[in-house]
Design a protein around this motif. Structure first.
Motif, PDB file in Angstrom:
ATOM      1  N   ALA A   7      -6.478  -0.073  -5.878  1.00 12.13           N
ATOM      2  CA  ALA A   7      -6.079   1.305  -6.174  1.00 12.13           C
ATOM      3  C   ALA A   7      -5.386   1.403  -7.530  1.00 12.13           C
ATOM      4  N   PHE A   8      -4.645   0.374  -7.928  1.00 12.42           N
ATOM      5  CA  PHE A   8      -3.953   0.384  -9.212  1.00 12.42           C
ATOM      6  C   PHE A   8      -4.953   0.394 -10.361  1.00 12.42           C
ATOM      7  N   HIS A   9      -6.097  -0.230 -10.169  1.00 17.95           N
ATOM      8  CA  HIS A   9      -7.160  -0.249 -11.175  1.00 17.95           C
ATOM      9  C   HIS A   9      -8.238   0.781 -10.841  1.00 17.95           C
ATOM     10  N   GLN A  10      -7.817   1.898 -10.273  1.00 19.01           N
ATOM     11  CA  GLN A  10      -8.677   3.051  -9.986  1.00 19.01           C
ATOM     12  C   GLN A  10      -9.896   2.677  -9.149  1.00 19.01           C
ATOM     13  N   GLY A  11      -9.683   1.818  -8.156  1.00 11.13           N
ATOM     14  CA  GLY A  11     -10.746   1.461  -7.233  1.00 11.13           C
ATOM     15  C   GLY A  11     -11.677   0.367  -7.712  1.00 11.13           C
ATOM     16  N   ALA A  12     -11.310  -0.319  -8.775  1.00 11.70           N
ATOM     17  CA  ALA A  12     -12.164  -1.378  -9.321  1.00 11.70           C
ATOM     18  C   ALA A  12     -12.345  -2.498  -8.302  1.00 11.70           C
ATOM     19  N   PRO A  13     -13.539  -3.087  -8.238  1.00 13.04           N
ATOM     20  CA  PRO A  13     -13.764  -4.204  -7.321  1.00 13.04           C
ATOM     21  C   PRO A  13     -13.205  -5.502  -7.898  1.00 13.04           C
ATOM     22  N   GLY A  14     -13.109  -6.502  -7.047  1.00 11.63           N
ATOM     23  CA  GLY A  14     -12.715  -7.830  -7.503  1.00 11.63           C
ATOM     24  C   GLY A  14     -11.446  -8.351  -6.857  1.00 11.63           C
ATOM     25  N   VAL A  74       5.005   4.051 -12.737  1.00  8.14           N
ATOM     26  CA  VAL A  74       3.821   3.309 -13.175  1.00  8.14           C
ATOM     27  C   VAL A  74       2.658   4.295 -13.270  1.00  8.14           C
ATOM     28  N   GLN A  75       1.650   3.910 -14.020  1.00 10.67           N
ATOM     29  CA  GLN A  75       0.416   4.683 -14.114  1.00 10.67           C
ATOM     30  C   GLN A  75      -0.737   3.746 -13.779  1.00 10.67           C
ATOM     31  N   THR A  76      -1.762   4.299 -13.137  1.00 14.17           N
ATOM     32  CA  THR A  76      -2.919   3.468 -12.834  1.00 14.17           C
ATOM     33  C   THR A  76      -3.564   3.012 -14.135  1.00 14.17           C
ATOM     34  N   ARG A  77      -4.329   1.960 -14.037  1.00 14.63           N
ATOM     35  CA  ARG A  77      -5.010   1.414 -15.212  1.00 14.63           C
ATOM     36  C   ARG A  77      -6.512   1.593 -15.064  1.00 14.63           C
ATOM     37  N   ALA A  78      -7.166   1.638 -16.205  1.00 16.68           N
ATOM     38  CA  ALA A  78      -8.624   1.728 -16.205  1.00 16.68           C
ATOM     39  C   ALA A  78      -9.196   0.459 -15.567  1.00 16.68           C
ATOM     40  N   PRO A  79     -10.302   0.597 -14.866  1.00 17.08           N
ATOM     41  CA  PRO A  79     -10.895  -0.596 -14.251  1.00 17.08           C
ATOM     42  C   PRO A  79     -11.293  -1.618 -15.308  1.00 17.08           C
ATOM     43  N   ASN A 102       0.819  -1.205   0.000  1.00 16.89           N
ATOM     44  CA  ASN A 102       0.000   0.000   0.000  1.00 16.89           C
ATOM     45  C   ASN A 102       0.858   1.263   0.000  1.00 16.89           C
ATOM     46  N   LEU A 103       2.045   1.199   0.561  1.00 18.76           N
ATOM     47  CA  LEU A 103       2.951   2.344   0.551  1.00 18.76           C
ATOM     48  C   LEU A 103       3.685   2.480  -0.777  1.00 18.76           C
ATOM     49  N   LEU A 104       3.918   1.363  -1.442  1.00 23.20           N
ATOM     50  CA  LEU A 104       4.719   1.362  -2.668  1.00 23.20           C
ATOM     51  C   LEU A 104       4.013   2.048  -3.839  1.00 23.20           C
ATOM     52  N   LEU A 105       2.732   1.802  -4.017  1.00 22.40           N
ATOM     53  CA  LEU A 105       2.034   2.369  -5.175  1.00 22.40           C
ATOM     54  C   LEU A 105       2.116   3.893  -5.212  1.00 22.40           C
TER      55      LEU A 105
END
Length: 91
Positions: free
Chosen positions: A62-69, A39-44, A27-30
């Motif tokens: 968080a990497f997928h902009q808050g996407a669930p799963g 790195v850049q976040t990705r679309a969900p 969680n600190l690394l991102l």
């Protein structure tokens, strides 16, 4: 509880503690990687019509902009990006 059972219990507690530490570090690394534009976040990703058994709608990435799963700790796309950075540093 015999000695073997006690050792197994202690090892399980230690593994649980280590996983909690890994989650904190992940969680600190991102944010650091994002700040440095490494790195850049990705679309969900699209939510599948039929949810797989591993799908966790209660988690978000968080990497997928808050996407669930899944959560960031189990994000294979982020792990792949980090692996690419490690490999690039070696070369």
């Amino acid at each position: 509880m015999d000695q073997f059972e006690q050792e197994v219990h202690e090892l399980r507690e230690e593994v649980t503690t280590l996983w909690a530490e890994v989650e904190k570090l992940t969680n600190l690394l991102l944010p650091i990687l994002l700040e440095k534009n490494l790195v850049q976040t990705r679309a969900p990703p699209r939510v599948p019509d039929k949810l797989p058994t591993w799908y966790r709608s209660d988690l978000s990435c968080a990497f997928h902009q808050g996407a669930p799963g899944h959560d960031i700790e189990h994000c294979y796309a982020l792990k792949a990006e980090i692996q690419k950075l490690v490999q690039a540093k070696k070369n």
